[in-house]
Design an enzyme around this catalytic site. Sequence first.
Site, PDB file in Angstrom:
ATOM      1  N   ARG A  73     -15.502 -12.995  18.626  1.00  0.00           N
ATOM      2  CA  ARG A  73     -15.900 -11.871  19.467  1.00  0.00           C
ATOM      3  C   ARG A  73     -16.698 -10.892  18.633  1.00  0.00           C
ATOM      4  NH1 ARG A  73     -11.434  -9.364  23.491  1.00  0.00           N
ATOM      5  NH2 ARG A  73     -11.306 -11.551  24.104  1.00  0.00           N
ATOM      6  N   SER A 175     -13.737 -10.218  27.480  1.00  0.00           N
ATOM      7  CA  SER A 175     -12.614  -9.599  28.178  1.00  0.00           C
ATOM      8  C   SER A 175     -12.863  -8.122  28.469  1.00  0.00           C
ATOM      9  CB  SER A 175     -11.330  -9.803  27.366  1.00  0.00           C
ATOM     10  OG  SER A 175     -10.203  -9.434  28.124  1.00  0.00           O
ATOM     11  N   ASP A 335     -12.592  -9.942  32.885  1.00  0.00           N
ATOM     12  CA  ASP A 335     -12.428 -11.400  33.000  1.00  0.00           C
ATOM     13  C   ASP A 335     -11.117 -11.771  33.685  1.00  0.00           C
ATOM     14  OD1 ASP A 335     -10.860 -10.633  30.784  1.00  0.00           O
ATOM     15  OD2 ASP A 335     -11.015 -12.613  29.891  1.00  0.00           O
ATOM     16  N   ASP A 337      -7.944 -11.457  33.128  1.00  0.00           N
ATOM     17  CA  ASP A 337      -6.741 -12.011  32.490  1.00  0.00           C
ATOM     18  C   ASP A 337      -5.686 -10.933  32.232  1.00  0.00           C
ATOM     19  OD1 ASP A 337      -8.019 -10.747  30.364  1.00  0.00           O
ATOM     20  OD2 ASP A 337      -7.692 -12.370  28.943  1.00  0.00           O
ATOM     21  N   ARG A 338      -6.039  -9.660  32.433  1.00  0.00           N
ATOM     22  CA  ARG A 338      -5.070  -8.584  32.230  1.00  0.00           C
ATOM     23  C   ARG A 338      -4.975  -7.743  33.503  1.00  0.00           C
ATOM     24  NH1 ARG A 338      -5.368  -5.624  26.716  1.00  0.00           N
ATOM     25  NH2 ARG A 338      -7.050  -4.474  27.722  1.00  0.00           N
ATOM     26  N   GLU A 435       2.437  -9.608  26.581  1.00  0.00           N
ATOM     27  CA  GLU A 435       2.097  -8.775  25.431  1.00  0.00           C
ATOM     28  C   GLU A 435       1.859  -7.363  25.940  1.00  0.00           C
ATOM     29  OE1 GLU A 435      -1.357 -10.420  23.578  1.00  0.00           O
ATOM     30  OE2 GLU A 435      -2.663 -10.046  25.278  1.00  0.00           O
ATOM     31  N   SER A 437      -0.245  -5.131  25.703  1.00  0.00           N
ATOM     32  CA  SER A 437      -1.582  -4.689  26.126  1.00  0.00           C
ATOM     33  C   SER A 437      -1.905  -5.249  27.507  1.00  0.00           C
ATOM     34  CB  SER A 437      -2.639  -5.095  25.105  1.00  0.00           C
ATOM     35  OG  SER A 437      -2.565  -6.483  24.824  1.00  0.00           O
TER      36      SER A 437
END
Length: 623
Positions: A73, A175, A335, A337-338, A435, A437
Amino acid sequence: MEDNNGLDGDLNANVRCQRTGDPKLDKAVQHWLAWDRNQWTRAQVESLVGAGRVDDLRRRLCSRMSFGTAGLRAPMGAGFNRINDLTVIQSTQGLYSYLCRYFADFSSRGVVVGFDTRGQEESGCSSHRLAKLTAAVLLSRDVPVHLFSSFVPTPYVPYAVKKLGAAAGVMITASHNPKEDNGYKVYWCNGAQIASPHDKEILRCIEEQLEPWSASCWDVGLVDRCSLRTDPLTQINTCYMDELVSLCFHRDLNSSSPLKFVHSSFHGVGHAFVQQAFRVFGFPPPIAVPEQKDPDPNFSSVRCPNPEEGESVLELSLLLAERENARVVLATDPDADRLAVAEKSDGCGWKVFTGNEMAALLGWWMFFTWKENHPEPADARSIYMLATTVSSKILQAFARIEGFHFEETLPGFKWIGNRIHELSKTGSRVIFSFEESIGFLCGDTVLDKDGVSSAAVVAEMAAYLHNKNLSLSQQLHNIYQTYGYHVSKTSYVVCNDPPTIQRIFSRIRNFDGSGSYPKTCGSVQIVHVRDVTTGYDSSQPDLRSVLPVSRSSHMITFTLQNGIVATLRTSGTEPKIKYYTEFCAAPGQSEVSTLEEELRKVAAALVDEFLEPEKNSLIRRLV
């Protein structure tokens, strides 16, 4: 960009600009101009050479990216340590070489490739183009490529790897990072992100062959002409949504729930997928934030595309929820995913849940629903919950009372994903992982955090509780009453100078002389120190950390005499030093304000005494 721009033969013949005076840098410049066929990034390097910007050139060209907690990244633009056409081609060549050595059947299994909605005009880069280049390198070597025809949530790539039996997967995404960044995230055949030794071996293979193999590597049109390219979008989306039903337990209740939800996709990929997930669960689609539902690589309505930043970046979502009388706001990062969650509090504004608080709720919900379907107490011995070591210990408190297993991993969902895979081979089942975050995984269908499924699960949990005249906040209070208050504070400072970071952590490791860690934090005695960067743990008889050594980043954890656990670690994806503190109280201890005040003092001392922000020119988090 199909031709070679006259680049062949002697490197020196291709360079028509002055030397920098640094032989190593001159060679790097020559290589760049000989290999790069992207007119925008070539022009960037030529311009820097012409302007004599030696330091900038050295930063861009004299180092390479490494795999962090979420793959490669970096900012987009010219340079071997940035994300661009050339470095993506180089990375894919290295990935191909390693997979060829590892899998005898690689040429039949192929690779899954997905992408998000990022892009940068000044470098001619977009996630879509970089995904096509990834595919072109593999197709040029007769490897089947399952390239999604449109942007997808990151969890779709690991899901597709498992579903299609692919050797690996690549997701082009950064992300929640700033708009300037992009990334190259690699998944192994088990559907989890690559971990050691695969990451190191792939990097070695990348460095063995940096020159693009042929003009075909640059031919993005290959994906439309080659019969080895397939589009898995319809199949994977259908299978994913079908399997999502396994996380839905009260569909009849959902369809009649009066609760209304607002969803923001933060200008990313999440809008359509979260809408579908809600339909699977029997809910009407959530109300979309109109300014943020469509892809926008500039993330024009938010100061940063990270919903973890809380109320300051959820402003449009909260305003819309007020207008629509919606009680719950859900926000997926670009993206998807969170997941961030906020709830309207009666007369008290909005409560934006931290990742640790949301994990307490989701962990409770996943065990509650599991227990409804497995009434025998002995069944709990076969199930697990997982969390990264910097996350709240609330799941450990659940496990201690309820009789299931809890394990910690190193930070990064790649460690969780690989552990879920290992446990599945023993017949064990992981029902929840997280996690701090705001990364959550309900169940084990995907081996990475998943904002799409988590959004639907949170909606069902909220609807169920609402039917019981409970809010999410009230249930969180009930959980803490039963299992003990877990008060945490997590934040970060920004440091854009790697040598300063090295100096800070070196000072901590030699605080009271060589090899001596700090003895106190504020006025509280430190009773144990664990340093997974060096493998030291003062709480173990042999002084060796139980968690694996991770030398690629810094992470030191302090256990204090008052029961507070505090960790300092460098981010694997951004120029940040993160700090995590938590006070774990015994069940029944309800003087929350006292716990919070003591935690605040320790967190302040941790930053001021160990990081010295003013002395080291660190930028404190702006909330």
